[in-house]
Scaffold this active site. Structure first.
Site, PDB file in Angstrom:
ATOM      1  N   GLY A 122     -16.054  50.823  41.234  1.00  0.00           N
ATOM      2  CA  GLY A 122     -15.818  50.329  42.585  1.00  0.00           C
ATOM      3  C   GLY A 122     -15.636  51.497  43.531  1.00  0.00           C
ATOM      4  N   GLY A 188       3.041  71.757  26.502  1.00  0.00           N
ATOM      5  CA  GLY A 188       3.809  70.791  27.298  1.00  0.00           C
ATOM      6  C   GLY A 188       4.727  69.969  26.412  1.00  0.00           C
ATOM      7  N   ILE A 192       4.507  62.996  26.663  1.00  0.00           N
ATOM      8  CA  ILE A 192       3.376  62.858  25.739  1.00  0.00           C
ATOM      9  C   ILE A 192       3.476  63.876  24.615  1.00  0.00           C
ATOM     10  N   GLU A 211       6.407  75.037  25.953  1.00  0.00           N
ATOM     11  CA  GLU A 211       6.805  74.406  27.218  1.00  0.00           C
ATOM     12  C   GLU A 211       7.126  75.492  28.245  1.00  0.00           C
ATOM     13  N   VAL A 245       1.554  79.527  28.582  1.00  0.00           N
ATOM     14  CA  VAL A 245       0.290  79.840  27.903  1.00  0.00           C
ATOM     15  C   VAL A 245      -0.624  80.579  28.878  1.00  0.00           C
ATOM     16  N   VAL A 282       0.004  68.428  29.878  1.00  0.00           N
ATOM     17  CA  VAL A 282       0.794  69.115  30.904  1.00  0.00           C
ATOM     18  C   VAL A 282       0.942  68.248  32.160  1.00  0.00           C
ATOM     19  N   ARG A 284      -0.197  64.349  34.377  1.00  0.00           N
ATOM     20  CA  ARG A 284      -1.349  63.543  34.791  1.00  0.00           C
ATOM     21  C   ARG A 284      -1.433  63.559  36.309  1.00  0.00           C
ATOM     22  N   ASP A 324      -0.229  54.267  38.997  1.00  0.00           N
ATOM     23  CA  ASP A 324      -0.224  55.732  38.877  1.00  0.00           C
ATOM     24  C   ASP A 324      -0.907  56.437  40.047  1.00  0.00           C
ATOM     25  N   HIS A 456      28.685  40.965  17.006  1.00  0.00           N
ATOM     26  CA  HIS A 456      29.065  42.008  16.041  1.00  0.00           C
ATOM     27  C   HIS A 456      28.435  41.698  14.687  1.00  0.00           C
TER      28      HIS A 456
HETATM   29  P1  FAD Z   1      -4.429  52.967  34.462  1.00  0.00           P
HETATM   30  O1  FAD Z   1      -3.796  52.320  33.310  1.00  0.00           O
HETATM   31  O2  FAD Z   1      -4.844  54.375  34.345  1.00  0.00           O
HETATM   32  O3  FAD Z   1      -5.654  52.051  34.860  1.00  0.00           O
HETATM   33  C1  FAD Z   1      -6.515  52.391  35.911  1.00  0.00           C
HETATM   34  C2  FAD Z   1      -7.868  51.838  35.593  1.00  0.00           C
HETATM   35  O4  FAD Z   1      -8.709  51.993  36.736  1.00  0.00           O
HETATM   36  C3  FAD Z   1      -8.568  52.555  34.452  1.00  0.00           C
HETATM   37  O5  FAD Z   1      -8.949  51.632  33.481  1.00  0.00           O
HETATM   38  C4  FAD Z   1      -9.780  53.209  35.119  1.00  0.00           C
HETATM   39  O6  FAD Z   1     -10.921  53.210  34.263  1.00  0.00           O
HETATM   40  C5  FAD Z   1     -10.006  52.295  36.288  1.00  0.00           C
HETATM   41  N1  FAD Z   1     -10.723  52.936  37.404  1.00  0.00           N
HETATM   42  C6  FAD Z   1     -10.466  54.123  37.974  1.00  0.00           C
HETATM   43  N2  FAD Z   1     -11.311  54.348  39.000  1.00  0.00           N
HETATM   44  C7  FAD Z   1     -12.118  53.273  39.058  1.00  0.00           C
HETATM   45  C8  FAD Z   1     -13.199  52.907  39.916  1.00  0.00           C
HETATM   46  N3  FAD Z   1     -13.585  53.683  40.918  1.00  0.00           N
HETATM   47  N4  FAD Z   1     -13.806  51.728  39.675  1.00  0.00           N
HETATM   48  C9  FAD Z   1     -13.414  50.918  38.662  1.00  0.00           C
HETATM   49  N5  FAD Z   1     -12.402  51.209  37.845  1.00  0.00           N
HETATM   50  C10 FAD Z   1     -11.752  52.366  38.048  1.00  0.00           C
HETATM   51  N6  FAD Z   1       3.849  54.280  30.314  1.00  0.00           N
HETATM   52  C11 FAD Z   1       4.890  53.507  29.932  1.00  0.00           C
HETATM   53  O7  FAD Z   1       5.491  52.843  30.781  1.00  0.00           O
HETATM   54  N7  FAD Z   1       5.293  53.457  28.639  1.00  0.00           N
HETATM   55  C12 FAD Z   1       4.681  54.175  27.673  1.00  0.00           C
HETATM   56  O8  FAD Z   1       5.077  54.109  26.499  1.00  0.00           O
HETATM   57  C13 FAD Z   1       3.581  54.990  28.026  1.00  0.00           C
HETATM   58  N8  FAD Z   1       2.920  55.714  27.107  1.00  0.00           N
HETATM   59  C14 FAD Z   1       1.832  56.464  27.479  1.00  0.00           C
HETATM   60  C15 FAD Z   1       1.194  57.226  26.513  1.00  0.00           C
HETATM   61  C16 FAD Z   1       0.111  58.004  26.853  1.00  0.00           C
HETATM   62  C17 FAD Z   1      -0.588  58.809  25.799  1.00  0.00           C
HETATM   63  C18 FAD Z   1      -0.354  58.011  28.205  1.00  0.00           C
HETATM   64  C19 FAD Z   1      -1.554  58.833  28.598  1.00  0.00           C
HETATM   65  C20 FAD Z   1       0.296  57.270  29.180  1.00  0.00           C
HETATM   66  C21 FAD Z   1       1.406  56.503  28.826  1.00  0.00           C
HETATM   67  N9  FAD Z   1       2.103  55.759  29.767  1.00  0.00           N
HETATM   68  C22 FAD Z   1       3.187  55.008  29.399  1.00  0.00           C
HETATM   69  C23 FAD Z   1       1.709  55.746  31.183  1.00  0.00           C
HETATM   70  C24 FAD Z   1       0.914  54.470  31.491  1.00  0.00           C
HETATM   71  O9  FAD Z   1      -0.206  54.404  30.633  1.00  0.00           O
HETATM   72  C25 FAD Z   1       0.477  54.469  32.942  1.00  0.00           C
HETATM   73  O10 FAD Z   1       1.608  54.642  33.773  1.00  0.00           O
HETATM   74  C26 FAD Z   1      -0.200  53.157  33.295  1.00  0.00           C
HETATM   75  O11 FAD Z   1      -1.333  52.931  32.498  1.00  0.00           O
HETATM   76  C27 FAD Z   1      -0.610  53.153  34.772  1.00  0.00           C
HETATM   77  O12 FAD Z   1      -1.247  51.963  35.068  1.00  0.00           O
HETATM   78  P2  FAD Z   1      -2.367  51.892  36.202  1.00  0.00           P
HETATM   79  O13 FAD Z   1      -2.888  50.501  36.151  1.00  0.00           O
HETATM   80  O14 FAD Z   1      -1.825  52.419  37.458  1.00  0.00           O
HETATM   81  O15 FAD Z   1      -3.484  52.927  35.748  1.00  0.00           O
HETATM   82  P1  NAD Z   2       5.096  65.363  31.689  1.00  0.00           P
HETATM   83  O1  NAD Z   2       5.202  65.684  33.119  1.00  0.00           O
HETATM   84  O2  NAD Z   2       6.069  64.434  31.072  1.00  0.00           O
HETATM   85  O3  NAD Z   2       5.180  66.704  30.813  1.00  0.00           O
HETATM   86  C1  NAD Z   2       4.319  67.763  31.006  1.00  0.00           C
HETATM   87  C2  NAD Z   2       5.069  69.013  30.586  1.00  0.00           C
HETATM   88  O4  NAD Z   2       4.140  70.066  30.537  1.00  0.00           O
HETATM   89  C3  NAD Z   2       6.166  69.415  31.552  1.00  0.00           C
HETATM   90  O5  NAD Z   2       7.367  69.581  30.852  1.00  0.00           O
HETATM   91  C4  NAD Z   2       5.656  70.706  32.147  1.00  0.00           C
HETATM   92  O6  NAD Z   2       6.691  71.616  32.444  1.00  0.00           O
HETATM   93  C5  NAD Z   2       4.778  71.234  31.039  1.00  0.00           C
HETATM   94  N1  NAD Z   2       3.733  72.145  31.490  1.00  0.00           N
HETATM   95  C6  NAD Z   2       2.950  72.043  32.602  1.00  0.00           C
HETATM   96  N2  NAD Z   2       2.069  73.063  32.639  1.00  0.00           N
HETATM   97  C7  NAD Z   2       2.304  73.816  31.533  1.00  0.00           C
HETATM   98  C8  NAD Z   2       1.708  74.983  31.002  1.00  0.00           C
HETATM   99  N3  NAD Z   2       0.688  75.593  31.619  1.00  0.00           N
HETATM  100  N4  NAD Z   2       2.201  75.481  29.846  1.00  0.00           N
HETATM  101  C9  NAD Z   2       3.231  74.876  29.199  1.00  0.00           C
HETATM  102  N5  NAD Z   2       3.824  73.756  29.660  1.00  0.00           N
HETATM  103  C10 NAD Z   2       3.363  73.232  30.808  1.00  0.00           C
HETATM  104  O7  NAD Z   2       3.593  64.871  31.473  1.00  0.00           O
HETATM  105  P2  NAD Z   2       2.879  64.267  30.207  1.00  0.00           P
HETATM  106  O8  NAD Z   2       3.717  64.424  29.006  1.00  0.00           O
HETATM  107  O9  NAD Z   2       1.513  64.825  30.224  1.00  0.00           O
HETATM  108  O10 NAD Z   2       2.836  62.740  30.574  1.00  0.00           O
HETATM  109  C11 NAD Z   2       2.149  62.310  31.778  1.00  0.00           C
HETATM  110  C12 NAD Z   2       2.732  61.056  32.326  1.00  0.00           C
HETATM  111  O11 NAD Z   2       2.492  59.968  31.450  1.00  0.00           O
HETATM  112  C13 NAD Z   2       4.223  61.160  32.498  1.00  0.00           C
HETATM  113  O12 NAD Z   2       4.471  61.258  33.876  1.00  0.00           O
HETATM  114  C14 NAD Z   2       4.787  59.907  31.956  1.00  0.00           C
HETATM  115  O13 NAD Z   2       5.429  59.176  32.974  1.00  0.00           O
HETATM  116  C15 NAD Z   2       3.609  59.115  31.436  1.00  0.00           C
HETATM  117  N6  NAD Z   2       3.928  58.751  30.044  1.00  0.00           N
HETATM  118  C16 NAD Z   2       4.981  57.933  29.817  1.00  0.00           C
HETATM  119  C17 NAD Z   2       5.345  57.629  28.518  1.00  0.00           C
HETATM  120  C18 NAD Z   2       6.518  56.750  28.297  1.00  0.00           C
HETATM  121  O14 NAD Z   2       6.958  56.091  29.223  1.00  0.00           O
HETATM  122  N7  NAD Z   2       7.043  56.680  27.076  1.00  0.00           N
HETATM  123  C19 NAD Z   2       4.658  58.174  27.461  1.00  0.00           C
HETATM  124  C20 NAD Z   2       3.603  59.023  27.722  1.00  0.00           C
HETATM  125  C21 NAD Z   2       3.246  59.299  29.021  1.00  0.00           C
END
Ligand code: FAD
Ligand code: NAD
Length: 483
Positions: A122, A188, A192, A211, A245, A282, A284, A324, A456
């Site tokens: 889109g 990082g 993650i 880190e 790094v 590092v 998103r 996000d 409890h």
């Molecule tokens: P997204 O889930 O990124 O969805 C956006 C969608 O838009 C994607 O499918 C993309 O393909 C689509 N899109 C983008 N541009 C276009 C376009 N131009 N046209 C059509 N489609 C498009 N959060 C938690 O709360 N708990 C967790 O345990 C957790 N674990 C995570 C673990 C990992 C490894 C990662 C990477 C993230 C994790 N997160 C977690 C973060 C969570 O996944 C995001 O905060 C969440 O998915 C955000 O939702 P969103 O809908 O904004 O974006």
């Molecule tokens: P983050 O911001 O949690 O951690 C990234 C880390 O990388 C930071 O501590 C930062 O200081 C470090 N860093 C950055 N540049 C660096 C470098 N050059 N060398 C060494 N360290 C460096 O980001 P993430 O772990 O990539 O996760 C991304 C997002 O995804 C988070 O904002 C989080 O909200 C979301 N997420 C959430 C969950 C959850 O809710 N359980 C799980 C996974 C991801």
């Protein structure tokens, strides 16, 4: 003439698909465009969360924890196992099956709610028009009264460790490794890094997290972060703080390929480490590539997020943005609540998101969970507060489960007794913190929680005792504050 919709949602992650479903429930004509494809190249809903984020990472965390228990903690319970082994492809296959089940579930929910699901890209044009390019290249322009941008985020790449999809991967690649690397480097030690580092550590890798920051989890309550750091170190996660790094280089060939990483320590010393795989996590950033036509009128903020107000309205009338791709924590539940808010606002309701009470969990073991303000934030704001702490070592249920590490920390207003924050490292911290989030949403005081009856033996009793401790009334630990 192309069809007109009340609402077009771009992106079907938790922000977008939830928004689309809620808008359709409210009687609006809705289409949702999603560009992601699955491993077979088919369009798939669910976004990062279902396909490469929350759910797959938790599937692997749960599988790997079962293996860790089998090899590390069951003996203590009098259970001995012979020949505990790992079949990584089966583990990954189980994760993929869960993804399939959930993403197909969304397709089903779209159907029953009457959401038109379109696979492709889109792009927002001027005057609330959306250009839709299907995966086979066909272009259609739709009109909409409202457009909701829910395009999510993507991993940040760093030039010192360019991804090659095999030796150097991001979080998506780390969810797909087909065998356990002997040495895994992680750049990082954020959410993650800790979660995926834990997965591979439990399966047998030697895991080193590099880190850049000198503090561990600097945005978390520091008492809880320090406790978590100790526990994770004890599990063998090698977390090296203050390490920047500066380079990476692929060495060897074939089966013997490795990655050499160069980094600077806090005292400026150059150090090298060799790994079998390297994961870069590092942070998103918002994903807005090819999304906005120059004349669409939507502004970005200084960090590249789509600029929105408290209700997720952009500066262009009828254009909203959620999840996000806008300011605030990158969390699936924050994203989906914004999706609901926008759908309801479009339908004329006054829904809001309470941004002060968004729980945040890191799914290591034991879990680290938080809601509300940290002690550091309270100190900085000058708000008077009192603290109630209860260690799981004093919880009968935690001891019975052999899960007695960590603590519940409750922060309470010194004058009004209202709960201002709760921070937990310990068993089921995610679910325990949610109990406090509910209490906070209802304006609860520590005394309100203290007066409630908790079952409890439960882990929840630790929350009860922390609330009691805030006023010096804890029963199962000595009180610091006498009343
Ligand atoms: P997204 O889930 O990124 O969805 C956006 C969608 O838009 C994607 O499918 C993309 O393909 C689509 N899109 C983008 N541009 C276009 C376009 N131009 N046209 C059509 N489609 C498009 N959060 C938690 O709360 N708990 C967790 O345990 C957790 N674990 C995570 C673990 C990992 C490894 C990662 C990477 C993230 C994790 N997160 C977690 C973060 C969570 O996944 C995001 O905060 C969440 O998915 C955000 O939702 P969103 O809908 O904004 O974006
Ligand atoms: P983050 O911001 O949690 O951690 C990234 C880390 O990388 C930071 O501590 C930062 O200081 C470090 N860093 C950055 N540049 C660096 C470098 N050059 N060398 C060494 N360290 C460096 O980001 P993430 O772990 O990539 O996760 C991304 C997002 O995804 C988070 O904002 C989080 O909200 C979301 N997420 C959430 C969950 C959850 O809710 N359980 C799980 C996974 C991801």
């Amino acid at each position: 003439m192309s069809e007109k919709y009340d609402v077009i949602v771009i992106g079907a992650g938790p922000a977008g698909y939830v928004c689309a479903i809620r808008a359709a429930q409210l009687g609006l004509k809705v289409a949702c465009i999603e560009r992601m494809t699955d491993k077979a190249g088919q369009g798939v809903n669910g976004g990062t969360c279902l396909n490469v984020g929350c759910i797959p990472s938790k599937a692997l965390l749960d599988s790997s924890y079962k293996y860790w228990e089998a090899t590390h903690s069951l003996k203590k319970h009098g259970i001995t196992l012979q020949d505990a082994g790992i079949d990584v492809p089966t583990m990954i296959g189980r994760k993929d099956a869960i993804i399939k089940q959930l993403t197909q579930g969304i397709a089903g929910l779209f159907k029953v709610n009457g959401v038109t699901s379109l696979f492709g890209s889109g792009r927002l044009l001027a005057d609330r028009k959306v250009e839709y390019t299907s995966h086979d290249g066909e272009v259609t322009v739709f009109d909409a009264d409202n457009v909701v941008i829910a395009c999510g985020s993507q991993s940040i790449d760093i030039p010192v460790a360019p991804l090659d999809g095999e030796m150097i991967v991001n979080s998506t690649g780390a969810l797909e490794l087909q065998s356990v690397p002997a040495r895994l480097g992680v750049i990082g030690a954020g959410v993650i890094g800790l979660e995926l580092g834990s997965v591979w550590k439990r399966l047998g890798s030697e895991v080193v997290l590099l880190e850049a920051m000198e503090d561990f989890l600097p945005v978390m309550d520091q008492q809880i972060a320090k406790e978590a750091h100790k526990i994770l170190n004890k599990q063998g996660l090698d977390i090296r703080l203050g390490c920047r790094v500066t380079a990476s280089e692929l060495k060897g060939s074939g089966e013997n390929r490795q990655v050499e990483v160069t980094y600077l320590t806090q005292d400026g010393k150059e150090t090298k480490e060799v790994f079998d795989k390297l994961v870069v996590c590092v942070g998103r950033r918002p994903f807005t590539t090819n999304l906005l036509a120059p004349d669409c009128g939507v502004e970005l903020d200084e960090r590249g997020f789509i600029f929105v107000d408290d209700h997720c309205a952009t500066n262009a009338p009828g254009i909203w943005a959620v999840g996000d791709v806008v300011r605030g924590p990158m969390l699936a539940h924050k994203a989906s609540e914004e999706g609901v808010m926008v759908a309801e606002r479009i339908a004329g309701h006054k829904t809001q998101v309470n941004y002060d009470i968004i729980p945040n969990v890191i799914y290591v073991h034991p879990e680290i969970a938080a809601v509300g303000q940290t002690e550091e934030q309270l100190k900085q704001s000058g708000e008077p507060y009192k603290t109630g702490i209860f260690p799981f070592a004093a919880s009968g249920r935690a001891l019975a489960a052999d899960e007695a590490e960590g603590m519940v920390k409750m922060l309470v207003h010194a004058d009004t007794d209202r709960i201002l924050g709760c921070h937990i490292v310990g068993p089921s911290a995610a679910d325990l913190v949610q109990q406090v989030a509910i209490a906070m949403e209802f304006g609860s005081t520590a005394e309100d929680l203290a007066l409630m009856v908790f079952g409890h033996p439960t882990l929840s009793e630790a929350v009860h005792e922390a609330a009691l401790a805030a006023n010096g009334h804890a029963i199962h630990i000595p009180n610091k504050r006498k009343r």
